[in-house]
Write an enzyme that holds these catalytic residues in place. Sequence first.
Site, PDB file in Angstrom:
ATOM      1  N   HIS A   1      46.316  57.806  20.152  1.00 46.18           N
ATOM      2  CA  HIS A   1      45.888  59.170  19.820  1.00 46.18           C
ATOM      3  C   HIS A   1      47.041  60.016  19.283  1.00 46.18           C
ATOM      4  CE1 HIS A   1      42.198  57.986  21.559  1.00 46.18           C
ATOM      5  NE2 HIS A   1      42.648  57.961  22.796  1.00 46.18           N
TER       6      HIS A   1
ATOM      7  N   CYS B   1      38.204  56.740  26.524  1.00 47.00           N
ATOM      8  CA  CYS B   1      37.289  57.579  27.306  1.00 47.00           C
ATOM      9  C   CYS B   1      35.828  57.248  27.009  1.00 47.00           C
ATOM     10  CB  CYS B   1      37.556  59.055  27.044  1.00 47.00           C
ATOM     11  SG  CYS B   1      37.534  59.511  25.296  1.00 47.00           S
TER      12      CYS B   1
ATOM     13  N   THR C   1      55.396  57.638  20.671  1.00 43.59           N
ATOM     14  CA  THR C   1      54.007  57.836  21.098  1.00 43.59           C
ATOM     15  C   THR C   1      53.520  56.516  21.693  1.00 43.59           C
ATOM     16  OG1 THR C   1      53.413  57.496  18.760  1.00 43.59           O
ATOM     17  CG2 THR C   1      53.391  59.745  19.573  1.00 43.59           C
TER      18      THR C   1
ATOM     19  N   ASP D   1      38.235  53.741  47.217  1.00 46.83           N
ATOM     20  CA  ASP D   1      39.336  54.647  46.894  1.00 46.83           C
ATOM     21  C   ASP D   1      40.139  54.940  48.152  1.00 46.83           C
ATOM     22  OD1 ASP D   1      40.030  56.665  44.375  1.00 46.83           O
ATOM     23  OD2 ASP D   1      40.715  57.397  46.312  1.00 46.83           O
TER      24      ASP D   1
ATOM     25  N   GLY E   1      51.923  62.487  23.863  1.00 45.89           N
ATOM     26  CA  GLY E   1      50.880  61.599  24.365  1.00 45.89           C
ATOM     27  C   GLY E   1      51.085  61.219  25.813  1.00 45.89           C
TER      28      GLY E   1
ATOM     29  N   LEU F   1      45.889  62.766  29.146  1.00 42.64           N
ATOM     30  CA  LEU F   1      44.554  63.028  28.615  1.00 42.64           C
ATOM     31  C   LEU F   1      44.598  62.908  27.088  1.00 42.64           C
ATOM     32  CD1 LEU F   1      43.499  66.205  30.663  1.00 42.64           C
ATOM     33  CD2 LEU F   1      42.495  63.915  30.863  1.00 42.64           C
ATOM     34  N   ALA F   2      43.515  62.414  26.505  1.00 37.47           N
ATOM     35  CA  ALA F   2      43.463  62.253  25.054  1.00 37.47           C
ATOM     36  C   ALA F   2      43.625  63.585  24.334  1.00 37.47           C
ATOM     37  CB  ALA F   2      42.151  61.590  24.649  1.00 37.47           C
ATOM     38  N   THR F   3      43.069  64.661  24.916  1.00 37.88           N
ATOM     39  CA  THR F   3      43.199  65.974  24.279  1.00 37.88           C
ATOM     40  C   THR F   3      44.660  66.396  24.180  1.00 37.88           C
ATOM     41  OG1 THR F   3      42.755  66.935  26.461  1.00 37.88           O
ATOM     42  CG2 THR F   3      40.917  66.821  24.923  1.00 37.88           C
TER      43      THR F   3
END
Length: 448
Positions: free
Chosen positions: A10, A42, A110, A177, A280, A298-300
């Site tokens: 990304h 995602c 990256t 978990d 990234g 996070l990708a954002t």
Amino acid sequence: MKVVVVGCTHAGTAAVKTILKENPGAEVQVFERNDNVSFLSCGIALYIGEVVNKAEELFYSNPQELSDLGADVHMEHNVLDIDVDAKQVKVQNMLTDETFTESYDKLVLTTGSWPIEPPIPGVDAENILLCKNYNQAKEIFARKQDAEKVVIVGGGYIGIELVEAFAETGKDVTLIDGLDRILNKYLDPEFTDVLEDDLRNRGVKLALNQTVERFESDENGNVKSVHTPNGDFEADLVIMCVGFRPNAELVMGKIDTLPNGAVKVNEYMQTSNPDIYAGGDNVAVHYNPTGDHAYIPLATNAVRMGTLIGKNIGGHRVKYRGTQGTSGLYLFGYNIGSTGVNVNSAPHFGLEVDSVVVKDMYRPEFMPTTEEVLMKLVYDKKTKVIVGGQVMSKYDITQSANTLSLAVQNKMTIEDLAYVDFFFQPHFDRPLNYLNILAQAACEKEGL
């Protein structure tokens, strides 16, 4: 200007496109270990749950596009070493095993992240898989066909989305978990209690507050059960989703990082070496709720950072505004959004907070339909500055998490949000928007 880009998911893809757009004449050399770029991990759960028909649909770019834009793209090339003094990278062609060096004027790191692989006895079984890239997505999909009992280890976003995907396709699903709640980093108990009850009602087994001690395999090397202190869980397929670590081996000791290896950058995406830029999942974000560095892959964040690298690599132009870690989730009909810290995570960040929880309808009861909204606002105990928020409803109110994100970034107080100008229209909201109502409840609690 010669730019070498190491890694191209990304942040790398965004960086390459923006560098070429903003810096005509720049020579851009891209080195990527995989045979693809820009895969949206995602979306893997959507593919596993057969919402998306093909894993190939989860790409938004490709090497040919980057080449057509002017980049020299080297796929299946692994950068082995970086000489920051000589400004060179040592590269291995993974297809021919040839190694060579490449010089640079500016270096873009990256390199992304990789799933954490705990050293649990038996974890190397054939049917224990990771969930990150395109090839892993294809393998999970192929193996799920013959798997009836699926165990997911890790209750974060990826783990929870996989739980839904497998449950929706008729599998017997167990979630394990080590923490006592799902989605612990993102949501407080008022929200996770609702979601956990819903999962149990759907037949999902929740093994919370339990750690995996070992995996037992059959004579063919396939795991057959997962052992925890509380008992054994049968498994035909296990997916490990216990978090991510930054791919930082190339720069440890060469530039400034957090203890986990996440690279520190300034507001122009430069590392402690001004000729090296980074963005990234391998980078520590500037976390606005605390004003300090934090590791939030996070990708954002990655796309935003990559774009800013391209804007600034030819000179300081656009400042990085930081992040709140804003995220959204759809789970069995619930639309969930969160931003910033929650009450549970605040002590980890050294914050002393207070909060309010409000239930209300997103629009007036006189409308033919409406839905309840569960909301929480988290704010600094002394300054009353908003540092986080959470929203959940069967109606899609997730964009409100973006509004709360802006409130955190701009250091708005609870009073600011209580009386900010939002429109009223009965189709969409109440005379006072539900975020106004939430913040007014905080003001009332504080006697404001």
